[in-house]
Design an enzyme around this catalytic site. Sequence first.
Site, short mmCIF file in Angstrom:
data_model
loop_
_atom_site.label_atom_id
_atom_site.label_comp_id
_atom_site.label_asym_id
_atom_site.label_seq_id
_atom_site.Cartn_x
_atom_site.Cartn_y
_atom_site.Cartn_z
N THR A 36 0.84 -1.20 0.00
CA THR A 36 0.00 0.00 0.00
C THR A 36 0.88 1.25 0.00
O THR A 36 1.76 1.38 0.85
CB THR A 36 -0.89 -0.03 1.26
OG1 THR A 36 -1.80 -1.12 1.11
CG2 THR A 36 -1.66 1.26 1.45
N HIS A 186 -6.93 -10.52 -0.57
CA HIS A 186 -6.15 -10.20 0.64
C HIS A 186 -6.83 -10.87 1.84
O HIS A 186 -7.79 -10.35 2.40
CB HIS A 186 -6.10 -8.69 0.83
CG HIS A 186 -5.04 -8.22 1.80
ND1 HIS A 186 -4.42 -9.07 2.70
CD2 HIS A 186 -4.49 -7.00 2.01
CE1 HIS A 186 -3.54 -8.38 3.41
NE2 HIS A 186 -3.55 -7.13 3.00
N GLY A 187 -6.29 -12.02 2.20
CA GLY A 187 -6.84 -12.75 3.35
C GLY A 187 -5.92 -12.66 4.56
O GLY A 187 -6.10 -13.40 5.52
N TYR A 191 -7.16 -7.98 8.07
CA TYR A 191 -8.29 -7.30 7.41
C TYR A 191 -9.50 -8.24 7.37
O TYR A 191 -9.48 -9.32 7.97
CB TYR A 191 -7.87 -6.80 6.02
CG TYR A 191 -6.77 -5.75 6.11
CD1 TYR A 191 -7.07 -4.44 6.51
CD2 TYR A 191 -5.44 -6.06 5.84
CE1 TYR A 191 -6.07 -3.48 6.61
CE2 TYR A 191 -4.43 -5.10 5.95
CZ TYR A 191 -4.75 -3.81 6.33
OH TYR A 191 -3.76 -2.86 6.45
N ARG A 239 -3.90 -14.46 -0.16
CA ARG A 239 -2.79 -14.25 0.75
C ARG A 239 -3.25 -14.50 2.17
O ARG A 239 -4.31 -14.02 2.58
CB ARG A 239 -2.26 -12.82 0.63
CG ARG A 239 -0.94 -12.63 1.32
CD ARG A 239 -0.37 -11.25 1.07
NE ARG A 239 1.07 -11.32 0.92
CZ ARG A 239 1.92 -10.41 1.42
NH1 ARG A 239 1.47 -9.36 2.06
NH2 ARG A 239 3.22 -10.54 1.24
C1 LIG Z 1 4.69 0.10 2.80
C2 LIG Z 1 4.10 -1.28 2.92
C3 LIG Z 1 2.80 -1.49 2.52
C4 LIG Z 1 2.22 -2.77 2.59
N1 LIG Z 1 0.96 -2.98 2.11
C5 LIG Z 1 0.48 -4.24 1.98
C6 LIG Z 1 -0.70 -4.51 1.26
O1 LIG Z 1 -1.35 -3.62 0.68
N2 LIG Z 1 -1.12 -5.79 1.19
C7 LIG Z 1 -0.44 -6.83 1.80
O2 LIG Z 1 -0.87 -7.99 1.71
N3 LIG Z 1 0.71 -6.59 2.47
C8 LIG Z 1 1.19 -5.35 2.54
N4 LIG Z 1 2.42 -5.12 3.12
C9 LIG Z 1 3.22 -6.26 3.63
C10 LIG Z 1 4.23 -6.72 2.56
O3 LIG Z 1 3.56 -7.27 1.44
C11 LIG Z 1 5.18 -7.79 3.13
O4 LIG Z 1 4.40 -8.84 3.63
C12 LIG Z 1 6.08 -7.26 4.22
O5 LIG Z 1 6.76 -6.09 3.81
C13 LIG Z 1 7.11 -8.31 4.62
O6 LIG Z 1 7.89 -8.69 3.50
P1 LIG Z 1 9.42 -8.21 3.37
O7 LIG Z 1 10.16 -8.80 4.54
O8 LIG Z 1 9.88 -8.75 2.05
O9 LIG Z 1 9.42 -6.71 3.40
C14 LIG Z 1 2.99 -3.84 3.10
C15 LIG Z 1 4.30 -3.61 3.52
C16 LIG Z 1 4.87 -2.35 3.40
C17 LIG Z 1 6.31 -2.15 3.81
#
Ligand SMILES: Cc1cc2nc3c(=O)[nH]c(=O)nc-3n(C[C@H](O)[C@H](O)[C@H](O)COP(=O)(O)O)c2cc1C
Length: 381
Positions: A36, A186-187, A191, A239
């Site tokens: 997001t 998005h599960g 949410y 997810r």
């Molecule tokens: C800025 C930001 C926004 C995120 N928005 C979402 C989202 O919209 N949907 C979602 O399923 N996860 C969202 N996440 C979680 C990420 O998809 C991911 O699960 C999380 O960053 C951990 O992965 P990483 O270790 O590779 O960063 C968001 C994470 C960040 C940093």
Amino acid sequence: MVTSVGAGREAEDPLAAEISIGQLRLGGRVAVAPMTRTSATEGGCVTSQMLEYYKAFAEGGFPLVITEGTYVDESASQAYAYQPGIATEPQLHAWTPIVGAVHDAGSAIFLQLMHAGALVQHNPNAGGVAPSSLAPKGTQLAMHSGSGPYPEPRTLGTDEITVIIGAFADSARRARQAGFDGVEIHGANGYLVDQFLNPETNHRSDSYAGAVENRIRFGAEVVSAVRRAVGADYPVGIRISQKKINDPDHRWPGGLDDARIIFSALSAAGASYLHVSERDATGSAFETGETLARLARLHGGVPVIANGGLGDPEVARAVIGRGDADLVALGTAALANCDWPARVALGEPLVEFDPGMIDPLATLDNAADWRASRASMGGPL
Ligand SMILES: Cc1cc2nc3c(=O)[nH]c(=O)nc-3n(C[C@H](O)[C@H](O)[C@H](O)COP(=O)(O)O)c2cc1C
């Protein structure tokens, strides 16, 4: 349409091996995780700035880009100000150039469909709705609006649940019309779908509550309605996570049994892939040693995407190599390196993620300011 990014390197690198999700062929195993960015218009339309953001991942060699969570109706689904939607025709048409730009760069793009449920911070149309009227744990995220405790949501009636499932299905249809190669429900992260699954937030007394078979019913019904809406050949994923944005240490109370029941129900409902997110995807999901990704693979029988702390190429390779997952999704590592797959293929160094990129807001403007200040200091971008 989708070319084989990285094709030909399979022999050397498991991350570059081709893989299919349903009938979609991908040229590698690394996806951009949904993130997001709260950078759409007030009306939920994506912008040209967002086009450049998504295109950069495709040009950087990610064979699959999963978009940020995108709201599915003009009622209670929106969670954040400046979040994009796919609830209306203008929102659909705004996405089309982004899909085209990612395709032109040779990658596939899935849209993440999201309903906030109780975890709403800004919604001009409605307050929070949830399986049960229980104020969420934790405090709101640092966003354009909202801070402090989440307000108590309103309990959803059975007829409203049916309407929301229909909104997911209609939005998936719109996503297909916009040219997306697939959709992801998005599960995860606490949410609405996850609020039904979690016994702490679901105190209902109907067929959506009680045993885990009932608590996963809502998610499974969303998957099957989306599947019916888009047809048998179209990639539909979901997810799932144990952690929540407002409860990072949550664990499924039924452990291994929950994992078996949840993953097999979602797969039986028609999911073409399962995307599991943990803080550390290589860690043990319960006390028994298996990762959540491995359990999803075992019980789902469909391709699995693992996410969480996999930005080190050796760690990502090991996850694929061990057969824990079929793909990995990168969040923060992709933000720091929009060309992560290209860099890794060439053996070039990676930039470490700096939380300043998304602080105080996770917007694209914030990231641009961060880049400008780093450039003025001569640091790596
Ligand atoms: C800025 C930001 C926004 C995120 N928005 C979402 C989202 O919209 N949907 C979602 O399923 N996860 C969202 N996440 C979680 C990420 O998809 C991911 O699960 C999380 O960053 C951990 O992965 P990483 O270790 O590779 O960063 C968001 C994470 C960040 C940093």
